[in-house]
Design a protein around this motif. Structure first.
Motif, PDB file in Angstrom:
ATOM      1  N   GLY A 137       0.827  -1.265   0.040  1.00  0.00           N
ATOM      2  CA  GLY A 137       0.073   0.108  -0.021  1.00  0.00           C
ATOM      3  C   GLY A 137       0.815   1.322   0.212  1.00  0.00           C
ATOM      4  N   PRO A 138       0.296   2.398  -0.142  1.00  0.00           N
ATOM      5  CA  PRO A 138       1.069   3.670  -0.158  1.00  0.00           C
ATOM      6  C   PRO A 138       1.522   3.913   1.190  1.00  0.00           C
ATOM      7  N   THR A 139       2.798   4.844   1.134  1.00  0.00           N
ATOM      8  CA  THR A 139       3.393   5.153   2.413  1.00  0.00           C
ATOM      9  C   THR A 139       3.089   6.671   2.519  1.00  0.00           C
ATOM     10  N   VAL A 140       2.488   7.063   3.593  1.00  0.00           N
ATOM     11  CA  VAL A 140       2.238   8.373   3.820  1.00  0.00           C
ATOM     12  C   VAL A 140       3.075   8.861   4.803  1.00  0.00           C
ATOM     13  N   LEU A 141       3.927  10.092   4.743  1.00  0.00           N
ATOM     14  CA  LEU A 141       4.530  10.741   5.294  1.00  0.00           C
ATOM     15  C   LEU A 141       4.136  12.180   5.667  1.00  0.00           C
ATOM     16  N   ARG A 142       3.679  12.375   6.881  1.00  0.00           N
ATOM     17  CA  ARG A 142       3.181  13.644   7.189  1.00  0.00           C
ATOM     18  C   ARG A 142       4.244  14.641   7.933  1.00  0.00           C
ATOM     19  N   GLN A 143       3.663  15.873   7.838  1.00  0.00           N
ATOM     20  CA  GLN A 143       4.516  17.015   8.367  1.00  0.00           C
ATOM     21  C   GLN A 143       6.160  17.002   7.907  1.00  0.00           C
ATOM     22  N   ILE A 144       6.158  17.128   6.478  1.00  0.00           N
ATOM     23  CA  ILE A 144       7.253  16.793   5.806  1.00  0.00           C
ATOM     24  C   ILE A 144       7.548  18.431   5.399  1.00  0.00           C
ATOM     25  N   PRO A 145       8.792  19.100   5.811  1.00  0.00           N
ATOM     26  CA  PRO A 145       9.205  20.575   5.306  1.00  0.00           C
ATOM     27  C   PRO A 145       9.438  20.148   3.954  1.00  0.00           C
ATOM     28  N   ASP A 146       9.004  21.475   3.265  1.00  0.00           N
ATOM     29  CA  ASP A 146       9.071  21.495   1.755  1.00  0.00           C
ATOM     30  C   ASP A 146       8.725  20.509   1.083  1.00  0.00           C
ATOM     31  N   SER A 147       7.569  19.896   1.411  1.00  0.00           N
ATOM     32  CA  SER A 147       6.854  18.686   0.615  1.00  0.00           C
ATOM     33  C   SER A 147       6.838  18.898  -0.828  1.00  0.00           C
ATOM     34  N   ASP A 148       6.434  20.093  -1.283  1.00  0.00           N
ATOM     35  CA  ASP A 148       6.552  20.138  -2.671  1.00  0.00           C
ATOM     36  C   ASP A 148       7.978  20.106  -3.595  1.00  0.00           C
ATOM     37  N   GLY A 149       8.748  20.568  -2.627  1.00  0.00           N
ATOM     38  CA  GLY A 149      10.094  20.388  -3.048  1.00  0.00           C
ATOM     39  C   GLY A 149      10.732  19.030  -3.032  1.00  0.00           C
ATOM     40  N   VAL A 150      10.393  18.278  -1.936  1.00  0.00           N
ATOM     41  CA  VAL A 150      10.619  16.737  -1.666  1.00  0.00           C
ATOM     42  C   VAL A 150      10.054  15.959  -2.673  1.00  0.00           C
ATOM     43  N   GLN A 151       8.924  16.243  -3.007  1.00  0.00           N
ATOM     44  CA  GLN A 151       8.059  15.717  -4.163  1.00  0.00           C
ATOM     45  C   GLN A 151       8.757  15.793  -5.631  1.00  0.00           C
ATOM     46  N   GLN A 152       9.113  17.211  -6.017  1.00  0.00           N
ATOM     47  CA  GLN A 152       9.969  17.312  -7.066  1.00  0.00           C
ATOM     48  C   GLN A 152      11.329  16.568  -7.062  1.00  0.00           C
ATOM     49  N   LEU A 153      11.952  16.460  -6.153  1.00  0.00           N
ATOM     50  CA  LEU A 153      13.087  15.941  -5.766  1.00  0.00           C
ATOM     51  C   LEU A 153      13.121  14.537  -6.017  1.00  0.00           C
ATOM     52  N   LEU A 154      12.082  13.861  -5.392  1.00  0.00           N
ATOM     53  CA  LEU A 154      11.725  12.407  -5.604  1.00  0.00           C
ATOM     54  C   LEU A 154      11.454  12.045  -7.034  1.00  0.00           C
ATOM     55  N   ASN A 155      10.870  13.018  -7.786  1.00  0.00           N
ATOM     56  CA  ASN A 155      10.505  12.843  -9.122  1.00  0.00           C
ATOM     57  C   ASN A 155      11.804  12.723  -9.847  1.00  0.00           C
ATOM     58  N   HIS A 156      12.511  13.549  -9.667  1.00  0.00           N
ATOM     59  CA  HIS A 156      14.008  13.967 -10.343  1.00  0.00           C
ATOM     60  C   HIS A 156      14.684  12.819 -10.177  1.00  0.00           C
ATOM     61  N   MET A 157      14.727  12.182  -9.071  1.00  0.00           N
ATOM     62  CA  MET A 157      16.019  10.788  -8.614  1.00  0.00           C
ATOM     63  C   MET A 157      15.184   9.904  -9.200  1.00  0.00           C
ATOM     64  N   ILE A 158      14.014   9.428  -9.329  1.00  0.00           N
ATOM     65  CA  ILE A 158      13.465   8.462 -10.078  1.00  0.00           C
ATOM     66  C   ILE A 158      13.722   8.399 -11.572  1.00  0.00           C
ATOM     67  N   GLU A 159      13.478   9.701 -12.112  1.00  0.00           N
ATOM     68  CA  GLU A 159      13.959   9.820 -13.616  1.00  0.00           C
ATOM     69  C   GLU A 159      15.717   9.547 -13.681  1.00  0.00           C
ATOM     70  N   GLU A 160      16.545  10.049 -12.895  1.00  0.00           N
ATOM     71  CA  GLU A 160      17.948   9.960 -12.894  1.00  0.00           C
ATOM     72  C   GLU A 160      18.117   8.424 -12.658  1.00  0.00           C
ATOM     73  N   ASP A 161      17.464   8.115 -11.719  1.00  0.00           N
ATOM     74  CA  ASP A 161      17.918   6.383 -11.690  1.00  0.00           C
ATOM     75  C   ASP A 161      17.320   5.487 -12.789  1.00  0.00           C
ATOM     76  N   ALA A 162      16.428   5.905 -13.361  1.00  0.00           N
ATOM     77  CA  ALA A 162      15.840   5.010 -14.465  1.00  0.00           C
ATOM     78  C   ALA A 162      16.807   5.345 -15.524  1.00  0.00           C
ATOM     79  N   ASP A 163      17.477   6.775 -15.876  1.00  0.00           N
ATOM     80  CA  ASP A 163      18.543   6.866 -16.961  1.00  0.00           C
ATOM     81  C   ASP A 163      19.649   6.113 -16.518  1.00  0.00           C
ATOM     82  N   ARG A 164      20.117   5.965 -15.291  1.00  0.00           N
ATOM     83  CA  ARG A 164      21.289   5.383 -15.040  1.00  0.00           C
ATOM     84  C   ARG A 164      21.239   4.104 -15.339  1.00  0.00           C
ATOM     85  N   ARG A 165      19.997   3.345 -14.812  1.00  0.00           N
ATOM     86  CA  ARG A 165      19.908   1.903 -15.058  1.00  0.00           C
ATOM     87  C   ARG A 165      19.701   1.574 -16.605  1.00  0.00           C
TER      88      ARG A 165
END
Length: 188
Positions: A137-165
């Motif tokens: 199921g989904p993982t819910v992380l509450r009270q994350i500082p800069d949540s929109d920035g972390v979301q963008q960072l995760l999406n960037h890291m996912i793309e970067e990891d896919a490119d590396r693979r």
């Protein structure tokens, strides 16, 4: 404080290490001030007499107990909660005595979303919901500082990891893996 290196793979690096937003400590600090103030007033208000020492000790004992339960425990819970984004995965750890954690490999993450209330937008906080392949199921992380920035960072890291693979599977590996001869000049 850097995240423990023993939890990371050799080629893995910490990109971002977070604790819950600092506002989670607001009410414990308010309770600290109220308890100390009330205990001080209570100790001073006890009339002179034979029982004065015992009554003061009771007031202090109650104050210490309240401080531990309503101030120290939330502070330790905040301090021992870690949200770590690395070059290969997302790590989540929490707990004071009993620990709980989850690691999600970047290739397994299928969706990252965040929500913010008006108050969350004002204080730059929010809730991240991470969907991953699997039955947990989904993982819910509450009270994350800069949540929109972390979301963008995760999406960037996912793309970067896919490119590396993709580069690894195509044989284009950089020099740190010892096979740089097959990589085009732009990837060396």
């Amino acid at each position: 404080m850097p995240y423990p290196d023993k939890l990371l793979a050799e080629d893995e690096e910490v990109v971002r290490h977070l604790h819950p937003h600092w506002t989670t400590l607001f009410w414990p600090v308010v309770r600290l001030l109220l308890i100390v103030g009330a205990a001080s007033f209570g100790v001073a208000a006890i009339p002179d007499g034979r029982q004065q020492g015992i009554l003061r000790m009771v007031v202090l004992a109650v104050a210490v107990l309240l401080l531990v339960l309503t101030v120290l425990v939330p502070l330790l819970r905040w301090r021992t909660t870690h949200y770590v984004v690395t070059t290969h995965r997302l790590l989540f750890r929490e707990g004071i005595l009993a620990r709980r954690g989850r690691d999600i490999g970047l290739p397994r993450i299928t969706d990252v979303s965040y929500t913010q209330s008006l108050w969350d937008r004002i204080i730059n906080s929010g809730t991240l919901t991470i969907e991953s392949a699997g039955d947990s199921g989904p993982t819910v992380l509450r009270q994350i500082p800069d949540s929109d920035g972390v979301q963008q960072l995760l999406n960037h890291m996912i793309e970067e990891d896919a490119d590396r693979r993709a580069m690894e599977s195509a044989g284009y590996i950089d020099d740190r893996y010892g096979r740089g001869d097959t990589a085009p000049q732009q990837y060396r």
